[in-house]
Design a protein around this motif. Structure first.
Motif, PDB file in Angstrom:
ATOM      1  N   SER A  21       0.843  -1.190   0.000  1.00  0.00           N
ATOM      2  CA  SER A  21       0.000   0.000   0.000  1.00  0.00           C
ATOM      3  C   SER A  21       0.879   1.240   0.000  1.00  0.00           C
ATOM      4  N   SER A  30      -5.868  11.931  -7.170  1.00  0.00           N
ATOM      5  CA  SER A  30      -6.774  11.395  -8.188  1.00  0.00           C
ATOM      6  C   SER A  30      -6.404  11.807  -9.600  1.00  0.00           C
ATOM      7  N   SER A  70      -3.518  -0.947  -8.448  1.00  0.00           N
ATOM      8  CA  SER A  70      -4.845  -0.359  -8.340  1.00  0.00           C
ATOM      9  C   SER A  70      -4.767   0.859  -7.428  1.00  0.00           C
ATOM     10  N   ARG A  71      -5.848   1.642  -7.444  1.00  0.00           N
ATOM     11  CA  ARG A  71      -5.879   2.836  -6.610  1.00  0.00           C
ATOM     12  C   ARG A  71      -7.269   3.032  -6.020  1.00  0.00           C
ATOM     13  N   ASP A  72      -7.311   3.655  -4.848  1.00  0.00           N
ATOM     14  CA  ASP A  72      -8.563   4.056  -4.230  1.00  0.00           C
ATOM     15  C   ASP A  72      -8.466   5.561  -4.023  1.00  0.00           C
ATOM     16  N   ASN A  73      -9.090   6.310  -4.900  1.00  0.00           N
ATOM     17  CA  ASN A  73      -8.966   7.762  -4.834  1.00  0.00           C
ATOM     18  C   ASN A  73      -9.615   8.340  -3.577  1.00  0.00           C
ATOM     19  N   ALA A  74     -10.626   7.664  -3.053  1.00  0.00           N
ATOM     20  CA  ALA A  74     -11.281   8.145  -1.839  1.00  0.00           C
ATOM     21  C   ALA A  74     -10.355   8.050  -0.630  1.00  0.00           C
ATOM     22  N   LYS A  75      -9.414   7.118  -0.692  1.00  0.00           N
ATOM     23  CA  LYS A  75      -8.464   6.920   0.409  1.00  0.00           C
ATOM     24  C   LYS A  75      -7.066   7.435   0.069  1.00  0.00           C
ATOM     25  N   THR A  77      -4.908   6.196  -1.836  1.00  0.00           N
ATOM     26  CA  THR A  77      -4.039   5.043  -1.630  1.00  0.00           C
ATOM     27  C   THR A  77      -3.840   4.271  -2.922  1.00  0.00           C
ATOM     28  N   TYR A  79      -2.173   0.681  -4.507  1.00  0.00           N
ATOM     29  CA  TYR A  79      -1.902  -0.695  -4.084  1.00  0.00           C
ATOM     30  C   TYR A  79      -1.085  -1.439  -5.133  1.00  0.00           C
TER      31      TYR A  79
END
Length: 124
Positions: A21, A30, A70-75, A77, A79
């Motif tokens: 992470s 983002s 992968s990515r989590d724009n809300a966090k 973060t 990966y």
């Protein structure tokens, strides 16, 4: 202040899996191109994978089919899921970003933010 903080590195046996992470702050995650590089002892820093803001990905041939970025724009973060790890995957893994999006290069010089790295060890 820009920060990229990696975690998830560990020591595993060949064939095992890890998920790295990278938590980002201080820039607009983002809309940034994100990537992972790695560096083994006595080697230069090698590109592993990139992730465009569109979601497009591409991978080094050595990890294709085994690693997933992968990515989590809300966090904020990023990966890196690593499966079927091989001894040659052992390295320090670095998260990197280039603000402003655009083409996500495999060139180290194209990225302007770097994390401190997380160590992955793979035993045979």
């Amino acid at each position: 202040q820009v920060q990229l903080v990696e975690s998830g590195g560990d020591s595993v046996q060949a064939g095992g899996s890890l998920r790295l992470s990278c938590v980002a702050s201080g820039f607009t995650f983002s809309t940034s191109c994100m990537a992972w590089f790695r560096q083994a002892p006595r080697n230069g820093r090698d590109w592993v994978t990139s992730l465009f803001t569109s979601g497009r990905t591409y991978y080094a041939d050595s990890v294709k089919g085994r690693f997933t970025i992968s990515r989590d724009n809300a966090k904020n973060t990023l990966y890196l899921q690593m499966n079927n790890l091989l001894p040659e995957d052992a390295a320090m893994y670095y998260c990197t970003a280039r603000s402003g999006g655009g083409y996500c290069s495999a060139l180290e010089s194209e990225y302007n933010f770097w994390g401190q790295g997380t160590q992955v060890t793979v035993s045979s």
